[in-house]
Design an enzyme around this catalytic site. Structure first.
Site, PDB file in Angstrom:
ATOM      1  N   LYS A  60       1.710  -4.337  18.168  1.00 25.34           N
ATOM      2  CA  LYS A  60       2.668  -3.495  17.436  1.00 25.34           C
ATOM      3  C   LYS A  60       1.947  -2.660  16.385  1.00 25.34           C
ATOM      4  CE  LYS A  60       5.172  -3.559  13.864  1.00 25.34           C
ATOM      5  NZ  LYS A  60       5.102  -2.137  13.513  1.00 25.34           N
TER       6      LYS A  60
ATOM      7  N   GLY B 284      -2.460  -6.396   7.070  1.00 19.69           N
ATOM      8  CA  GLY B 284      -1.494  -5.659   6.270  1.00 19.69           C
ATOM      9  C   GLY B 284      -1.395  -6.243   4.879  1.00 19.69           C
ATOM     10  N   SER B 285      -0.205  -6.144   4.305  1.00 23.32           N
ATOM     11  CA  SER B 285      -0.051  -6.527   2.900  1.00 23.32           C
ATOM     12  C   SER B 285       0.065  -8.043   2.744  1.00 23.32           C
ATOM     13  CB  SER B 285       1.204  -5.853   2.331  1.00 23.32           C
ATOM     14  OG  SER B 285       2.344  -6.313   3.010  1.00 23.32           O
TER      15      SER B 285
ATOM     16  N   GLY C 204       2.109 -10.908   4.884  1.00 17.58           N
ATOM     17  CA  GLY C 204       1.285 -11.996   5.428  1.00 17.58           C
ATOM     18  C   GLY C 204       1.897 -13.358   5.132  1.00 17.58           C
TER      19      GLY C 204
ATOM     20  N   GLU D  82      -5.407 -10.787   7.825  1.00 15.51           N
ATOM     21  CA  GLU D  82      -6.391  -9.971   7.100  1.00 15.51           C
ATOM     22  C   GLU D  82      -5.571  -9.147   6.115  1.00 15.51           C
ATOM     23  OE1 GLU D  82      -8.495  -7.561   5.663  1.00 15.51           O
ATOM     24  OE2 GLU D  82      -8.948  -6.488   7.523  1.00 15.51           O
TER      25      GLU D  82
ATOM     26  N   CYS E 118      -8.869  -1.725   2.984  1.00 15.16           N
ATOM     27  CA  CYS E 118      -8.628  -3.069   2.440  1.00 15.16           C
ATOM     28  C   CYS E 118      -9.793  -3.529   1.566  1.00 15.16           C
ATOM     29  CB  CYS E 118      -8.333  -4.061   3.554  1.00 15.16           C
ATOM     30  SG  CYS E 118      -9.568  -4.100   4.844  1.00 15.16           S
TER      31      CYS E 118
ATOM     32  N   GLU F 181      -3.180  -4.657  -5.611  1.00 14.42           N
ATOM     33  CA  GLU F 181      -3.795  -3.688  -4.698  1.00 14.42           C
ATOM     34  C   GLU F 181      -2.995  -2.386  -4.743  1.00 14.42           C
ATOM     35  OE1 GLU F 181      -3.491  -4.182  -0.303  1.00 14.42           O
ATOM     36  OE2 GLU F 181      -5.663  -3.951  -0.344  1.00 14.42           O
TER      37      GLU F 181
HETATM   38  P1  NAI Z   1       2.934  -3.868   5.583  1.00 16.66           P
HETATM   39  O1  NAI Z   1       2.198  -5.138   5.421  1.00 16.66           O
HETATM   40  O2  NAI Z   1       4.424  -3.885   5.357  1.00 16.66           O
HETATM   41  O3  NAI Z   1       2.708  -3.289   7.065  1.00 16.66           O
HETATM   42  C1  NAI Z   1       1.623  -3.603   7.914  1.00 16.66           C
HETATM   43  C2  NAI Z   1       2.127  -3.857   9.336  1.00 16.66           C
HETATM   44  O4  NAI Z   1       3.023  -4.969   9.315  1.00 16.66           O
HETATM   45  C3  NAI Z   1       2.934  -2.707   9.951  1.00 16.66           C
HETATM   46  O5  NAI Z   1       2.680  -2.668  11.340  1.00 16.66           O
HETATM   47  C4  NAI Z   1       4.368  -3.127   9.706  1.00 16.66           C
HETATM   48  O6  NAI Z   1       5.261  -2.577  10.634  1.00 16.66           O
HETATM   49  C5  NAI Z   1       4.283  -4.629   9.884  1.00 16.66           C
HETATM   50  N1  NAI Z   1       5.322  -5.400   9.179  1.00 16.66           N
HETATM   51  C6  NAI Z   1       5.946  -5.095   8.010  1.00 16.66           C
HETATM   52  N2  NAI Z   1       6.823  -6.054   7.689  1.00 16.66           N
HETATM   53  C7  NAI Z   1       6.766  -6.989   8.661  1.00 16.66           C
HETATM   54  C8  NAI Z   1       7.438  -8.222   8.897  1.00 16.66           C
HETATM   55  N3  NAI Z   1       8.352  -8.681   8.052  1.00 16.66           N
HETATM   56  N4  NAI Z   1       7.109  -8.937   9.995  1.00 16.66           N
HETATM   57  C9  NAI Z   1       6.176  -8.499  10.850  1.00 16.66           C
HETATM   58  N5  NAI Z   1       5.514  -7.332  10.695  1.00 16.66           N
HETATM   59  C10 NAI Z   1       5.803  -6.586   9.615  1.00 16.66           C
HETATM   60  O7  NAI Z   1       2.269  -2.796   4.661  1.00 16.66           O
HETATM   61  P2  NAI Z   1       2.918  -1.433   4.112  1.00 16.66           P
HETATM   62  O8  NAI Z   1       4.296  -1.697   3.599  1.00 16.66           O
HETATM   63  O9  NAI Z   1       2.781  -0.408   5.149  1.00 16.66           O
HETATM   64  O10 NAI Z   1       1.949  -1.095   2.904  1.00 16.66           O
HETATM   65  C11 NAI Z   1       2.179  -1.675   1.637  1.00 16.66           C
HETATM   66  C12 NAI Z   1       0.897  -2.131   1.013  1.00 16.66           C
HETATM   67  O11 NAI Z   1       0.281  -3.114   1.826  1.00 16.66           O
HETATM   68  C13 NAI Z   1      -0.166  -1.076   0.839  1.00 16.66           C
HETATM   69  O12 NAI Z   1       0.039  -0.309  -0.288  1.00 16.66           O
HETATM   70  C14 NAI Z   1      -1.405  -1.936   0.737  1.00 16.66           C
HETATM   71  O13 NAI Z   1      -1.527  -2.430  -0.571  1.00 16.66           O
HETATM   72  C15 NAI Z   1      -1.116  -3.079   1.672  1.00 16.66           C
HETATM   73  N6  NAI Z   1      -1.776  -2.877   2.985  1.00 16.66           N
HETATM   74  C16 NAI Z   1      -2.975  -3.476   3.213  1.00 16.66           C
HETATM   75  C17 NAI Z   1      -3.662  -3.256   4.381  1.00 16.66           C
HETATM   76  C18 NAI Z   1      -4.974  -3.888   4.662  1.00 16.66           C
HETATM   77  O14 NAI Z   1      -5.735  -3.381   5.458  1.00 16.66           O
HETATM   78  N7  NAI Z   1      -5.290  -5.006   4.077  1.00 16.66           N
HETATM   79  C19 NAI Z   1      -3.131  -2.345   5.415  1.00 16.66           C
HETATM   80  C20 NAI Z   1      -1.838  -1.799   5.093  1.00 16.66           C
HETATM   81  C21 NAI Z   1      -1.210  -2.056   3.914  1.00 16.66           C
END
Ligand code: NAI
Ligand code: MG
Length: 500
Positions: free
Chosen positions: A195, A248-249, A253, A270, A304, A401
């Site tokens: 996804k 992701g966030s 996580g 991660e 990240c 972050e």
């Molecule tokens: P997010 O963690 O919400 O999204 C990342 C992925 O997870 C996307 O594919 C999203 O559709 C999916 N996702 C979101 N909620 C979910 C859930 N409840 N269950 C399963 N999958 C889910 O991150 P977002 O909202 O796009 O960004 C917010 C903050 O997260 C950023 O400002 C950053 O601080 C952090 N982030 C960190 C990343 C990293 O590489 N460590 C990458 C992206 C975001």
């Protein structure tokens, strides 16, 4: 004069790809979402809609998991030889390389990153990750075990694929992350439901076409585009999924971890970071300053492992920080499709608000802006590269972050490495750290004291598929890449044979 970076025929290819809503890839067949819904794909450099993708939800995830299970159990994949899987991965790498320009342009339009960077990420990053992991297909396995129970025994371990894997990818490096997720899973014989992030689905959809062209059996990789709250949540909760790999966030996580308890899925995470960069007065200050600037501004800070907390010894603090500020001011903001662009937009309006909100909170708490500090003129989602000083360890800009081009710089006077390590470790995160000194003993001693998954000494470091990547503390669970990153897609089985 700059040569035109992106030829018209390439733009035409991207236009053709984005002309009609893109579909889900389930069981080898392209199909709309069962609900019929789609969502808009936005070009963050222009704040305009340029494509649409199927909004998959629980019903589509269910179909994708069934297809992945069927493929896992079918002899064509279940009984496949490691050498054949390696060949498929190598074929996919070649196809990606051959489509590198097109993938890079889709990525740039979708995520905003400079085309030059997306070009490098797709060719060198993604294709090389596949080639690296293709090697593991034929190298990973169990071992014979010497046991001490009286008698004569033959005991050994088998390494088996963990099964159906759900992989959830963020938007900051969409393509290379999607590819780096599927590569180890496929190398060991898992099947996948992938996804991508709702902000950046396009290059992953194109990946689905290349996977089909490479000759992977139907259902080995399924791609469901859609939102985290619907498609992502359904994937994580699905009892037919054996493992979730998420990038992701940190809050999401943690939520995923809870949701995985239902059927005790395996989980690797991660997550975020707040990585320190530590510069000693004896360091090569030119390269250290370059890398400190690049480390936080690259990909507009949406990395990240970005070095977002800069600690410089007080003797060279002004010199280094002035250097970072000068480099920030020299960066040219613009659409990633322009050849002169150094810094693209952040990925979305939401991210723009998040980043500027953080800067404002830092200022309200007493931080001083040396450069940047505001959004840049639109229509796209641009933020000026920002350097903050007078920050304290309690401020939100230092603790959380930001995921934008915002550096918090502070000085230290200590020579005691334990004290310096305490500064660096004063965070909930532990993803990466960077140390700059010519004293190798100081560098290695400090590296041991820092709680982070990757420590880089006198180098920007790079994400090499051979190097394990992941976090201490709230930066994650488990490692991706390297032997560890392949083994996490396997189960170990002990087999004991009584010989007497
Ligand atoms: P997010 O963690 O919400 O999204 C990342 C992925 O997870 C996307 O594919 C999203 O559709 C999916 N996702 C979101 N909620 C979910 C859930 N409840 N269950 C399963 N999958 C889910 O991150 P977002 O909202 O796009 O960004 C917010 C903050 O997260 C950023 O400002 C950053 O601080 C952090 N982030 C960190 C990343 C990293 O590489 N460590 C990458 C992206 C975001
Ligand atoms: Mg989110």
């Amino acid at each position: 004069m700059n040569a035109q970076l992106i030829p018209d025929e390439l733009r035409e290819k991207a236009r053709a790809f984005t002309q009609s809503p893109r579909e889900l890839f389930i069981g080898g067949r392209w199909q709309p979402a069962r609900s019929g819904k789609t969502f808009e794909v936005i070009d963050p450099a222009r704040a305009s809609v340029f494509a649409a993708a199927a909004a998959g939800d629980a019903a589509d995830i269910d179909a994708a998991v069934l297809a992945a299970r069927k493929a896992f159990e079918a002899p064509s994949w279940g009984m496949s030889t490691p050498a054949w899987r390696a060949r498929l991965l190598l074929k996919l790498a070649d196809l990606i390389e051959a489509s590198g320009d097109e993938l890079a342009l889709l990525e740039t339009l979708d995520n905003g990153m400079p085309y030059r960077m997306s070009r490098m990420m797709t060719a060198m990053g993604a294709a090389e990750s596949l080639r690296y992991h293709a090697g593991w297909a034929t190298k990973i396995g169990g071992e014979t075990v010497s046991i001490s129970v009286p008698g004569e025994w033959h005991a050994y371990t088998l390494r088996e694929p963990v099964g159906v894997v759900g992989q959830i990818v963020p938007w900051n490096f969409p393509f290379v992350m999607a590819v780096s997720k599927i590569a180890p899973a496929l190398a060991v014989g898992c099947t996948v439901v992938l996804k991508p992030a709702e902000q950046t689905p396009l290059s992953t959809i194109r990946l689905g076409e290349l996977i089909a062209a490479a000759g992977f059996p139907d259902g080995v990789v399924n791609i469901v585009t859609g939102f985290g709250e619907t498609a992502g949540r359904a994937l994580v909760a699905h009892p037919g999924v054996d493992k979730i790999a998420f990038t992701g966030s940190t809050p999401v996580g943690k939520e995923i971890l809870k949701a995985c308890a239902g059927n005790l899925k395996r989980v690797t995470l991660e997550l975020g970071g707040k990585s320190p960069v530590i510069i000693f007065p004896d360091a090569a200050l030119g390269p250290a300053t370059d890398v400190a600037a690049r480390g936080i501004f690259m990909n507009t800070g949406q990395v990240c492992a970005a070095g977002s907390r800069l600690f410089v010894h007080e003797r060279v603090f002004d010199q280094v920080v002035e250097g970072v500020v000068a480099r920030a001011r020299a960066l040219k903001l613009g659409p990633g499709t322009e050849p002169t662009t150094d810094l693209g937009p952040v990925v979305s309006e939401e991210q723009l608000r998040r980043v500027t909100g953080y800067i404002d909170s830092g200022v309200a708490e007493g931080a001083r802006v040396l450069t940047g500090g505001v959004a840049a003129p639109g229509p796209g989602y641009f933020v000026e590269p920002t350097v903050l000083v007078n920050t304290t360890a309690q401020m939100r800009v230092v603790r959380e972050e930001i995921f934008g081009p915002v550096l918090c710089a502070s000085s230290f006077a200590d020579t005691d490495l334990d004290a310096i390590a305490r500064l660096a470790n004063d965070t909930e995160y532990g993803l990466a750290a960077s140390i700059w000194t010519r004293d190798i003993s100081v560098a290695h001693r400090l590296a041991r004291r820092i709680k982070a998954g990757s420590v880089r000494i006198n180098t920007p470091g790079s994400v090499d598929p051979a190097l394990p990547l992941g976090g201490y503390k709230q930066s994650g669970w488990g490692r991706e890449h390297g032997r560890e990153g392949t083994e996490i897609y396997t189960e170990i089985k002990s087999v004991t044979v009584g010989l007497a």
